[in-house]
Design a protein around this motif. Structure first.
Motif, mmCIF file in Angstrom:
data_model
loop_
_atom_site.group_PDB
_atom_site.id
_atom_site.type_symbol
_atom_site.label_atom_id
_atom_site.label_comp_id
_atom_site.label_asym_id
_atom_site.label_seq_id
_atom_site.Cartn_x
_atom_site.Cartn_y
_atom_site.Cartn_z
ATOM 1 N N ALA A 166 0.763 -1.036 0.088
ATOM 2 C CA ALA A 166 0.107 -0.202 0.178
ATOM 3 C C ALA A 166 0.934 1.202 -0.431
ATOM 4 C CB ALA A 166 -0.526 -0.393 1.156
ATOM 5 N N ALA A 167 2.381 1.242 0.776
ATOM 6 C CA ALA A 167 2.876 2.402 0.645
ATOM 7 C C ALA A 167 4.492 1.817 0.775
ATOM 8 C CB ALA A 167 2.963 3.378 1.872
ATOM 9 N N THR A 168 5.196 2.646 0.331
ATOM 10 C CA THR A 168 6.506 2.323 0.143
ATOM 11 C C THR A 168 7.458 3.800 0.543
ATOM 12 O OG1 THR A 168 6.632 3.182 -2.282
ATOM 13 C CG2 THR A 168 6.495 0.695 -2.058
ATOM 14 N N GLY A 169 8.784 3.053 1.719
ATOM 15 C CA GLY A 169 9.182 3.775 2.222
ATOM 16 C C GLY A 169 10.691 3.621 1.899
ATOM 17 N N THR A 170 11.745 4.995 1.257
ATOM 18 C CA THR A 170 13.073 4.722 1.410
ATOM 19 C C THR A 170 13.960 5.930 2.548
ATOM 20 O OG1 THR A 170 11.705 4.163 -1.367
ATOM 21 C CG2 THR A 170 15.149 4.268 -1.264
ATOM 22 N N ALA A 171 14.958 4.756 2.417
ATOM 23 C CA ALA A 171 15.977 5.474 3.345
ATOM 24 C C ALA A 171 17.512 5.243 3.058
ATOM 25 C CB ALA A 171 15.612 5.889 4.648
ATOM 26 N N LEU A 172 18.532 6.563 2.903
ATOM 27 C CA LEU A 172 19.730 5.837 3.721
ATOM 28 C C LEU A 172 19.747 6.468 4.837
ATOM 29 C CD1 LEU A 172 21.104 7.904 0.459
ATOM 30 C CD2 LEU A 172 21.053 4.878 0.702
ATOM 31 N N PHE A 173 20.736 4.959 5.665
ATOM 32 C CA PHE A 173 21.246 4.828 6.546
ATOM 33 C C PHE A 173 22.847 5.028 6.392
ATOM 34 C CE2 PHE A 173 17.192 3.623 9.765
ATOM 35 C CZ PHE A 173 16.478 4.541 8.711
ATOM 36 N N THR A 174 23.170 5.825 7.292
ATOM 37 C CA THR A 174 24.936 5.973 8.037
ATOM 38 C C THR A 174 24.905 5.095 8.756
ATOM 39 O OG1 THR A 174 25.383 7.622 6.994
ATOM 40 C CG2 THR A 174 27.166 6.605 8.060
ATOM 41 N N PHE A 214 14.746 4.707 13.045
ATOM 42 C CA PHE A 214 15.704 5.144 12.724
ATOM 43 C C PHE A 214 16.358 5.170 14.626
ATOM 44 C CE2 PHE A 214 19.028 9.452 13.501
ATOM 45 C CZ PHE A 214 19.570 9.209 12.643
ATOM 46 N N ALA A 215 15.195 6.080 15.545
ATOM 47 C CA ALA A 215 15.702 6.620 16.763
ATOM 48 C C ALA A 215 16.231 5.584 17.178
ATOM 49 C CB ALA A 215 14.187 7.248 17.428
ATOM 50 N N SER A 216 15.988 4.268 17.221
ATOM 51 C CA SER A 216 15.778 3.243 18.125
ATOM 52 C C SER A 216 17.258 2.288 17.764
ATOM 53 C CB SER A 216 14.545 1.900 18.308
ATOM 54 O OG SER A 216 14.559 1.729 16.550
ATOM 55 N N ALA A 217 17.588 2.522 16.045
ATOM 56 C CA ALA A 217 18.864 2.434 16.026
ATOM 57 C C ALA A 217 20.142 3.340 16.444
ATOM 58 C CB ALA A 217 18.856 2.402 14.373
ATOM 59 N N HIS A 218 19.541 4.257 16.516
ATOM 60 C CA HIS A 218 20.907 5.491 16.842
ATOM 61 C C HIS A 218 21.103 5.389 18.257
ATOM 62 C CE1 HIS A 218 21.993 9.712 18.270
ATOM 63 N NE2 HIS A 218 22.639 9.014 16.418
ATOM 64 N N GLU A 219 19.582 5.028 19.240
ATOM 65 C CA GLU A 219 20.338 5.121 20.761
ATOM 66 C C GLU A 219 20.949 3.874 20.713
ATOM 67 O OE1 GLU A 219 16.648 5.594 23.055
ATOM 68 O OE2 GLU A 219 17.486 3.986 24.397
ATOM 69 N N ALA A 220 21.000 2.618 19.862
ATOM 70 C CA ALA A 220 21.528 1.245 20.021
ATOM 71 C C ALA A 220 22.839 1.770 19.503
ATOM 72 C CB ALA A 220 21.580 -0.320 19.621
ATOM 73 N N GLY A 221 23.109 2.985 18.876
ATOM 74 C CA GLY A 221 25.015 3.364 18.428
ATOM 75 C C GLY A 221 24.686 2.454 17.524
ATOM 76 N N LEU A 222 23.941 2.037 16.178
ATOM 77 C CA LEU A 222 25.051 1.623 14.786
ATOM 78 C C LEU A 222 24.259 2.763 13.856
ATOM 79 C CD1 LEU A 222 21.081 -1.454 15.557
ATOM 80 C CD2 LEU A 222 23.523 -1.682 15.984
ATOM 81 N N VAL A 223 23.708 3.792 13.651
ATOM 82 C CA VAL A 223 23.584 4.630 12.687
ATOM 83 C C VAL A 223 23.868 5.717 13.360
ATOM 84 C CG1 VAL A 223 21.702 3.466 11.623
ATOM 85 C CG2 VAL A 223 21.061 5.121 12.865
ATOM 86 N N SER A 224 24.255 7.068 12.686
ATOM 87 C CA SER A 224 24.927 8.513 12.855
ATOM 88 C C SER A 224 23.693 9.324 12.021
ATOM 89 C CB SER A 224 25.923 8.676 12.466
ATOM 90 O OG SER A 224 27.022 8.109 11.119
ATOM 91 N N ASP A 225 23.679 8.619 10.933
ATOM 92 C CA ASP A 225 22.561 9.546 9.959
ATOM 93 C C ASP A 225 21.484 8.200 9.132
ATOM 94 O OD1 ASP A 225 21.983 12.068 8.952
ATOM 95 O OD2 ASP A 225 23.422 11.715 7.768
ATOM 96 N N ALA A 226 20.386 9.348 9.413
ATOM 97 C CA ALA A 226 19.578 8.799 7.733
ATOM 98 C C ALA A 226 18.825 9.416 7.334
ATOM 99 C CB ALA A 226 17.708 8.380 8.738
#
Lengths: 475, 475
Positions: B221-229, B304-316
């Motif tokens: 029904a809906a797509t979303g695309t992102a680049l996560f650093t 992103f919020a949870s991945a950032h909190e876990a120290g996995l990502v710095s930017d999205a």
């Protein structure tokens, strides 16, 4: 090439090459099958503890030209697990190879031995907070090796596919005794012919699966279960299309139940609670498994509202508790028990293209009526185009009164299925029961290829002799 | 058994048995492959219009012992579509068999001929408001027959599986010329060995696929695309696990991109817009396809919020428009173009168990460094455990300077992959490029079974001779 029996002399020689206690006299439970139509003739059963044991056994049998019948849970319904005629084969039971060798939650992979019981595999996945999606009525007894060898179906095929779709890799012993180390955990591997898919569904005739690496899935965040009363099978199909439009891949099961099945339940399994005042002519058991953030009860209500507006459904019961969910499922899952109590003259495990289901049901009824006075219980995995279509005597008569008509009934159903581009064995396989049907309805080019493959991989014809392909036809 | 060439005399005899204009002189486009490493030797190409034509051609070739190389889109990267050595085979191009024979929206099925271009099949599905999920960079050229014969992968495997998982049935001509009518539209069919899965991935060596019934899926029904650093490949893997916990099966693609790939893009394909001030060392392109009622942008923010909190990502960066989505995908999809412009010494299409990816990358770098000074571009389908691992010269040097090291590099990468339980051909197949690798790394029991099957189904060795299995090894 004639096989020789697995007699005491052979057993003695083989026993000396195997760990103590591997070879035993066959017990009655090794020689029976659920329909009671055949009884095995074997004297000896091997109970290997490792793939290496299996390799040793198969190598010895191949050298001596002794047939092998692999045994897993023994729940198959087409006689694949018993060879009734001489020469008596060696039984190889996987009941001691039950280990869950490893679970990789991050990879969504679990490695199980062929003797692992399906319910135990499901539990191991659950413990790792994952789902092993294969699910069927005999899951407390059926073992992985048999489920894969027969490419079992069940209630989750609509969403997750058949048994073969749950497999990433296999470990198996080929008919010459060689051990194929194919237990890969890869989602992509294009290095040669797909031996995995060839062994899956070959019913033990091309080798003996000893272990499998299995795909796990995320557990849906929330499930919802409902019984929808539908106008007729065509309305059930339209309801499925509507549900797909609204819920995409969120539909886990979509099972059709007829009034006849409900009446059989009332008559023979009265402890199954039926939630209607008056049982519907046709109903559908629908189960949703939805992602986080979605509400199954709300989704079922929305679905009902639009289906009602479209004139497809007249009533819906949404399970309000785990108990109620389990009650709804009992209605579906205990129909086979009721069928056995009534005693079918002829049972058919068929599939047709999804769009052809209403026509199949509409044409089946008069075609059977033309043969006499019968009752039809048509139910099953509508979402997969897979129906169990069983024909029963009318009250006061028994299956024995119709023995002479069994072939005519079967032929009538199977001819119709075949004409409509369907399959005369959707999920149970060929075994020994449907060897004739495969010869009659199978594509000649495919059959010739199957025989060539069997002769190439098992030139002595030792693996599950007489199952799937007639033994003589191989020469 | 020696094959004879498809020379003028043979062509003349065959032409007389076929509709006018079916046989033609081969054109340069029929003799080339994208890597330019081989050039076909064939003089003649057949352009059949029907499965019956194909059957006639194969029957004649088999009788005369003339080899056949099937041609589809010609986009394969392992030389499966060219036979460079004498005796020159007959080419059989599917370019005239491009029909979409039928679409069954209610059944989620589409029947296409082998010459249908993937993009056209996707469009036909879209027109019926369905998704045909197979998708890859060459979809504007690649044809169904080739995609199935090589079991193509692509960017949607994580969610929808490989090419073989999209197939319900096949129509194919077997090596003796017999036509297998296997175009079933059934979700369940357990009637004998699964010839479908045997032909899929056999790269034309066991028969020639002429049409397929293909599974369609609901359009999300809906797509979303992102680049996560992401911090590193291990963090990317943890991000995937987190995404699965939150989104279940809603993740359609999960692609890893390295700084090296971005630098190559800047250098050689500068029109690709890169959205960072400073390119990240590692990033992930993630695409969601969610059911009705869910919000992809919100889901990506939560992730992103949870991945950032876990120290996995710095930017999205979340795509805000269809243009931006297309820009993000261009970064991923044009890396191969950049790679070609730089000129790889050795390219590897490998897979390892998902959990082993960080270790593979960590061990690969020093192993390659031990061989000399190189640049590595490691990118691809992380969610499938499938990486493209390509080794390049340092600036100022060219691939030609390292020709002598190519074998060492390849061996180093493939030995490591093999040791880790991986595959040396994840999605491109064996073709003629990797016959040696298959012999070196393939399981001996599986290889023996493959040779037995090939000899049984194609005793004269006419089908795509020299691809997958060495021709001599069959005797």
């Amino acid at each position: 090439m004639t096989l020789i029996p697995a007699d005491d002399a052979f057993a003695e020689t083989l026993a000396a090459r195997l760990p103590e206690g591997t070879l035993r006299r066959a017990e009655p439970r090794h020689l029976e099958e659920p329909r009671g139509r055949w009884r095995g003739s074997s004297q000896w059963v091997a109970l290997p503890r490792s793939a290496e044991d299996v390799s040793e056994i198969v190598r010895a049998c191949n050298a001596a030209r002794v047939g092998i019948v692999p045994l897993a849970g023994g729940t198959g319904l087409v006689g694949g697990q018993v060879a009734p005629d001489a020469p008596a084969p060696l039984l190889v039971s996987m009941e001691r190879m039950t280990a869950i060798r490893a679970v990789y939650p991050q990879e969504n992979v679990l490695v199980a031995e062929a003797g692992a019981v399906l319910a135990d595999v499901q539990a191991a996945a659950q413990k790792a907070e994952r789902l092993f999606a294969l699910s069927l009525a005999s899951e407390g007894t059926a073992r992985i090796g048999g489920l894969l060898s027969t490419n079992a179906g069940g209630v989750n095929v609509l969403r997750y596919g058949n048994a073969r779709d749950q497999v990433l890799g296999l470990e198996a012993v080929l008919p010459d005794g060689s051990l194929w180390h194919g237990l890969k955990r890869l989602r992509k591997d294009n290095t040669g012919y797909d031996l995995r898919h060839l062994l899956i569904g070959a019913e033990g005739t091309l080798g003996l699966i000893t272990a499998a690496s299995l795909k796990l899935a995320p557990i849906p965040a929330a499930t919802g279960t409902a019984l929808f009363t539908v106008t007729d099978p065509a309305a059930a199909l339209d309801l499925l299309a509507l549900a797909r439009d609204q819920l995409g891949e969120g539909i886990s099961a979509f099972e059709l139940i007829s009034r006849q099945g409900l009446d059989f339940l009332s008559e023979t399994v009265p402890d199954v609670r039926q939630p209607w005042d008056s049982p519907p002519d046709w109903c559908v058991l629908i189960e949703l498994g939805l992602a986080r953030g979605l509400d199954p009860a709300g989704a079922l209500e929305t679905l009902f509202a639009s289906a009602h507006e479209a004139g497809l459904v007249s009533d819906a019961l949404v399970a309000q508790s785990e108990q109620q969910r389990s009650d709804f499922w009992a209605i579906r899952e205990r129909i086979p028990e009721a069928n056995r109590a009534i005693g079918a003259i002829s049972s058919h495990d068929i599939s047709v293209p999804l769009g052809a289901i209403p026509e199949f049901i509409a044409r089946g009824t008069p075609a059977i009526a033309a043969l006499g006075d019968f009752r039809i219980n048509c139910f099953g995995h509508l979402g997969d185009g897979n129906l169990h279509y069983n024909v029963f005597p009318v009250p006061g008569r028994s299956r024995e009164d119709h023995v002479d008509q069994r072939e005519d009934i079967k032929r009538t159903v199977h001819d119709l299925v075949h004409e409509m581009g369907g399959s005369v064995s959707a999920e149970h396989g060929i075994g020994r029961l449907k060897v004739d049907d495969l010869e009659r309805y199978g594509d000649p080019a495919k059959l010739a290829a199957m025989r060539a493959i069997k002769a190439a991989l098992d030139p002595n014809g030792i693996m599950n002799p007489g199952a799937v392909l007639r033994q003589q036809a191989l020469r």
